[in-house]
Enzyme design. Sequence first.
Site, mmCIF file in Angstrom:
data_model
loop_
_atom_site.group_PDB
_atom_site.id
_atom_site.type_symbol
_atom_site.label_atom_id
_atom_site.label_comp_id
_atom_site.label_asym_id
_atom_site.label_seq_id
_atom_site.Cartn_x
_atom_site.Cartn_y
_atom_site.Cartn_z
ATOM 1 C CE LYS A 1 25.549 -38.557 -68.751
ATOM 2 N NZ LYS A 1 25.077 -37.314 -68.123
ATOM 3 N N GLY B 1 22.210 -31.722 -69.965
ATOM 4 C CA GLY B 1 21.614 -31.233 -68.721
ATOM 5 C C GLY B 1 20.165 -31.648 -68.534
ATOM 6 N NE ARG C 1 29.503 -33.844 -76.822
ATOM 7 C CZ ARG C 1 29.527 -32.766 -76.073
ATOM 8 N NH1 ARG C 1 30.290 -31.738 -76.417
ATOM 9 N NH2 ARG C 1 28.816 -32.675 -74.967
ATOM 10 C CE LYS D 1 24.052 -36.885 -63.414
ATOM 11 N NZ LYS D 1 25.476 -36.633 -63.020
ATOM 12 C CE LYS E 1 29.833 -28.126 -69.205
ATOM 13 N NZ LYS E 1 30.556 -29.063 -70.086
ATOM 14 C CG HIS F 1 21.362 -29.444 -64.340
ATOM 15 N ND1 HIS F 1 21.924 -29.227 -63.108
ATOM 16 C CD2 HIS F 1 20.127 -29.935 -64.090
ATOM 17 C CE1 HIS F 1 21.069 -29.574 -62.162
ATOM 18 N NE2 HIS F 1 19.959 -29.985 -62.731
ATOM 19 C CD GLU G 1 28.592 -36.005 -69.154
ATOM 20 O OE1 GLU G 1 28.109 -36.935 -69.816
ATOM 21 O OE2 GLU G 1 28.260 -34.826 -69.335
ATOM 22 N NE ARG H 1 28.431 -23.118 -73.597
ATOM 23 C CZ ARG H 1 28.160 -24.418 -73.598
ATOM 24 N NH1 ARG H 1 26.968 -24.841 -73.987
ATOM 25 N NH2 ARG H 1 29.052 -25.285 -73.197
HETATM 26 P P1 ADP Z 1 24.888 -33.875 -68.920
HETATM 27 O O1 ADP Z 1 25.587 -34.972 -69.661
HETATM 28 O O2 ADP Z 1 23.419 -33.867 -69.123
HETATM 29 O O3 ADP Z 1 25.540 -32.546 -69.123
HETATM 30 P P2 ADP Z 1 26.253 -34.169 -66.325
HETATM 31 O O4 ADP Z 1 26.330 -35.428 -65.547
HETATM 32 O O5 ADP Z 1 27.499 -33.735 -67.043
HETATM 33 O O6 ADP Z 1 25.039 -34.262 -67.354
HETATM 34 O O7 ADP Z 1 25.789 -33.000 -65.370
HETATM 35 C C1 ADP Z 1 25.491 -31.701 -65.832
HETATM 36 C C2 ADP Z 1 25.515 -30.735 -64.669
HETATM 37 O O8 ADP Z 1 24.553 -31.116 -63.668
HETATM 38 C C3 ADP Z 1 26.852 -30.688 -63.923
HETATM 39 O O9 ADP Z 1 27.771 -29.824 -64.525
HETATM 40 C C4 ADP Z 1 26.402 -30.181 -62.564
HETATM 41 O O10 ADP Z 1 26.192 -28.795 -62.578
HETATM 42 C C5 ADP Z 1 25.058 -30.858 -62.378
HETATM 43 N N1 ADP Z 1 25.256 -32.139 -61.653
HETATM 44 C C6 ADP Z 1 25.466 -33.360 -62.191
HETATM 45 N N2 ADP Z 1 25.640 -34.297 -61.229
HETATM 46 C C7 ADP Z 1 25.528 -33.669 -60.038
HETATM 47 C C8 ADP Z 1 25.590 -34.062 -58.658
HETATM 48 N N3 ADP Z 1 25.800 -35.339 -58.321
HETATM 49 N N4 ADP Z 1 25.419 -33.113 -57.703
HETATM 50 C C9 ADP Z 1 25.195 -31.817 -58.037
HETATM 51 N N5 ADP Z 1 25.117 -31.379 -59.313
HETATM 52 C C10 ADP Z 1 25.279 -32.272 -60.305
#
Ligand code: ADP
Length: 448
Positions: A116, A165, A291, A158, A237, A235, A287, A337
């Site tokens: 990432k 999530g 896929r 992260k 959906k 985190h 990100e 879902r």
């Molecule tokens: P993953 O790959 O584990 O799904 P993501 O980076 O896509 O991780 O983040 C998943 C969710 O976490 C996002 O949709 C959001 O709700 C929350 N999130 C991620 N980054 C942030 C951030 N910088 N601030 C607030 N919420 C975040």
Amino acid sequence: MFDKILIANRGEIALRILRACREMGIQTVAVHSTADNDAMHVRLADEAVCIGPPPAKDSYLSVSAILSAATIAGVDAIHPGYGFLSENADFAAMVEEHKLKFIGPSPDHIRLMGDKIAAKKALSEAGIPVVPGSDGPLKDAEDARAQADTIGYPVLIKATHGGGGRGMKVVEDSSAVGEAFDLTTAEAEAAFGSGELYMEKFLARPRHIEVQVLADNYGAVVHLGERDCSLQRRHQKLIEEAPSPALNQMERQSIGDRVIGAVKKLGYRSVGTMEFLYEDGEFCFIEMNTRLQVEHPVTEMICGLDLVREMIRISAGAPLGFGQSEVRFSGHAIECRIAAENPDTFTPSPGRVDDYHAPGGLGVRVDSGLFSGYTVPPYYDSLIAKLIVHGANRNECLMRLRRALGEYVIDGLDTIIPLHQRLMNEADFVDGNYDIHWLQKFVDKEKT
Ligand code: ADP
């Protein structure tokens, strides 16, 4: 075009891919663990190969078992679905070394986006704004504290190679950085085989908005609009919709154009999703998923396109065959879902489905491998069905969704359908007035 495809997945997505293949006249090979002998995707496939015992690491994640099955069955290509091996660059490369097609992007693009930090850097260089945060990996707890002090609290720690999530921790102030750093390192190591971490500003009230793209091998790229996936728990959906109630046409076009520009610059092919946090009219990239996504049907419903078919065509070397001006959006779609979990405690509820009746009628789509008498095994993700509804507008979509949820019968185990039914009548949801924290607060409030 391909004659035969192996589907390296299970459940609703295996069935989804199988259906696209059958419509295209392509033979299908299902692979399955011994826990899935009786699964619908196994029953409906032209051929089925048992690849191992129930634990995913010994079956659906076993590269050697899947490649052996592909070789023995004589397939031309492998579709990985989502989860399992879908974002494993080494697997994609090995598929190609075996002179088979991996139905997805190149191994290099999967590898790039799987890191990432590297993904944010690449996208930023391609003109996409990213969430403010650390430039590279956090060296240690001390470095994390210094970076957080500069970025400003709250921050989010992260996992560089994270997903689903997991491997994320919010830190409110400097005294909590050390512990959060150690905990997240351990969690990331266990879950992703790498403890490397990075840091972002934790945004207070963003929406999660993602843009779906489709790109062929010859430089043609289109975007298929956005999905709003802000309704999340931990985190992850739970409900997704397209288009987003928060965007106007100008914003939609502007982010779509920027995404197309970046995808062209990267030379990316196949389907892909750029995920953004959207706050105060600004998009910040978090990100890119390389896929097919769980929520792809809401895009299909408003575009009238079959994303799996397009993936297969592109992988077989066909040109996209249409441009952005030919992508037409119509109406509104929402996906719920449906997990086999208790709707209040979210405790998984595997077991036998004693009675099953799926909703139908105009604008209703159910993607699920369930049937009466099927036993949901305890070994895998608890997602058992997706209910996707299309309407001429958001209001019609909501009316239809309430009706469809009311018709759905899944007896014998707990599902989160009652939670979806409660959400459908919440004023904020009905008004489209929610951010990424809204659902978690709703669930927490219900508990008290
Ligand atoms: P993953 O790959 O584990 O799904 P993501 O980076 O896509 O991780 O983040 C998943 C969710 O976490 C996002 O949709 C959001 O709700 C929350 N999130 C991620 N980054 C942030 C951030 N910088 N601030 C607030 N919420 C975040």
